[in-house]
Design a protein around this motif. Structure first.
Motif, PDB file in Angstrom:
ATOM      1  N   THR A   1      -1.548  -1.368  -4.072  1.00  0.00           N
ATOM      2  CA  THR A   1      -2.690  -0.491  -3.887  1.00  0.00           C
ATOM      3  C   THR A   1      -2.198   0.929  -3.680  1.00  0.00           C
ATOM      4  O   THR A   1      -1.366   1.169  -2.796  1.00  0.00           O
ATOM      5  N   VAL A   2      -2.689   1.839  -4.500  1.00  0.00           N
ATOM      6  CA  VAL A   2      -2.312   3.239  -4.401  1.00  0.00           C
ATOM      7  C   VAL A   2      -3.520   4.004  -3.879  1.00  0.00           C
ATOM      8  O   VAL A   2      -4.572   4.055  -4.538  1.00  0.00           O
ATOM      9  N   SER A   3      -3.386   4.597  -2.722  1.00  0.00           N
ATOM     10  CA  SER A   3      -4.488   5.331  -2.117  1.00  0.00           C
ATOM     11  C   SER A   3      -4.426   6.797  -2.515  1.00  0.00           C
ATOM     12  O   SER A   3      -3.346   7.369  -2.678  1.00  0.00           O
ATOM     13  N   SER A   4      -5.600   7.385  -2.657  1.00  0.00           N
ATOM     14  CA  SER A   4      -5.657   8.792  -3.076  1.00  0.00           C
ATOM     15  C   SER A   4      -5.601   9.718  -1.886  1.00  0.00           C
ATOM     16  O   SER A   4      -5.712   9.300  -0.743  1.00  0.00           O
TER      17      SER A   4
ATOM     18  N   LEU B   1       0.846  -1.187   0.000  1.00  0.00           N
ATOM     19  CA  LEU B   1       0.000   0.000   0.000  1.00  0.00           C
ATOM     20  C   LEU B   1       0.884   1.241   0.000  1.00  0.00           C
ATOM     21  O   LEU B   1       1.820   1.349   0.790  1.00  0.00           O
ATOM     22  N   VAL B   2       0.579   2.164  -0.896  1.00  0.00           N
ATOM     23  CA  VAL B   2       1.355   3.399  -0.988  1.00  0.00           C
ATOM     24  C   VAL B   2       0.414   4.548  -1.304  1.00  0.00           C
ATOM     25  O   VAL B   2      -0.626   4.342  -1.946  1.00  0.00           O
ATOM     26  N   GLN B   3       0.767   5.723  -0.860  1.00  0.00           N
ATOM     27  CA  GLN B   3      -0.052   6.896  -1.162  1.00  0.00           C
ATOM     28  C   GLN B   3       0.230   7.400  -2.569  1.00  0.00           C
ATOM     29  O   GLN B   3       1.343   7.232  -3.095  1.00  0.00           O
ATOM     30  N   ALA B   4      -0.751   8.019  -3.134  1.00  0.00           N
ATOM     31  CA  ALA B   4      -0.588   8.599  -4.466  1.00  0.00           C
ATOM     32  C   ALA B   4       0.594   9.564  -4.460  1.00  0.00           C
ATOM     33  O   ALA B   4       0.782  10.336  -3.520  1.00  0.00           O
TER      34      ALA B   4
ATOM     35  N   PRO C   1      -3.744   6.372  -8.237  1.00  0.00           N
ATOM     36  CA  PRO C   1      -4.730   5.346  -7.841  1.00  0.00           C
ATOM     37  C   PRO C   1      -5.031   4.363  -8.965  1.00  0.00           C
ATOM     38  O   PRO C   1      -5.268   3.178  -8.695  1.00  0.00           O
ATOM     39  N   GLU C   2      -4.988   4.823 -10.201  1.00  0.00           N
ATOM     40  CA  GLU C   2      -5.261   3.927 -11.327  1.00  0.00           C
ATOM     41  C   GLU C   2      -4.140   2.917 -11.580  1.00  0.00           C
ATOM     42  O   GLU C   2      -4.281   2.028 -12.425  1.00  0.00           O
TER      43      GLU C   2
END
Length: 124
Positions: free
Chosen positions: A121-124, A11-14, A88-89
């Motif tokens: 997973t890229v979180s916005s 998991l990583v932030q945008a 995120p995409e």
């Protein structure tokens, strides 16, 4: 036979980076073209990057050009996908694959061996 094992997903932030690794074992690694593919929920698997062994040619999908970089370390039998400026995409399961014929193609059917995939997973 070639066995491929991906790692580095998560998991990583945008806007952040992530580096995927794919360790190969079995037949000599250095003569294969290697590719990274991804599959998002409800979408087809697509090639995001490929690297030929013989000529060093690379392929990048338009959606990742300038942000992703594929590289390989033949001494370590490992191929990498450096992903920067994540969006995120970009969220998907990422797979590495080996192409015995070294075509460097972006068609999944050209690849002979596949890893099990790693989820990013890229979180916005």
């Amino acid at each position: 036979q070639v066995q491929l094992v991906e790692s580095g997903g998560g998991l990583v932030q945008a806007g952040g980076p992530l580096r995927l690794s794919c360790a190969a074992s079995g037949r000599p690694f250095s003569s294969y073209a290697m590719g990274w593919f991804r599959q998002a929920p409800g979408k087809e698997r697509e090639c995001v990057a490929a690297l030929r062994w013989s000529a060093g040619n690379t392929y990048y999908a338009d959606s990742v050009k300038g942000r992703f970089r594929i590289s390989r370390d033949n001494d370590k039998n490992t191929v990498y996908l450096q992903m920067n400026s994540l969006k995120p995409e970009d969220t998907a399961v990422y797979y590495c694959a080996a192409d015995w014929h070294d075509t460097g193609s972006y068609y999944a059917d050209e690849y002979d061996y596949w890893g099990q995939g790693t989820k990013d997973t890229v979180s916005s």
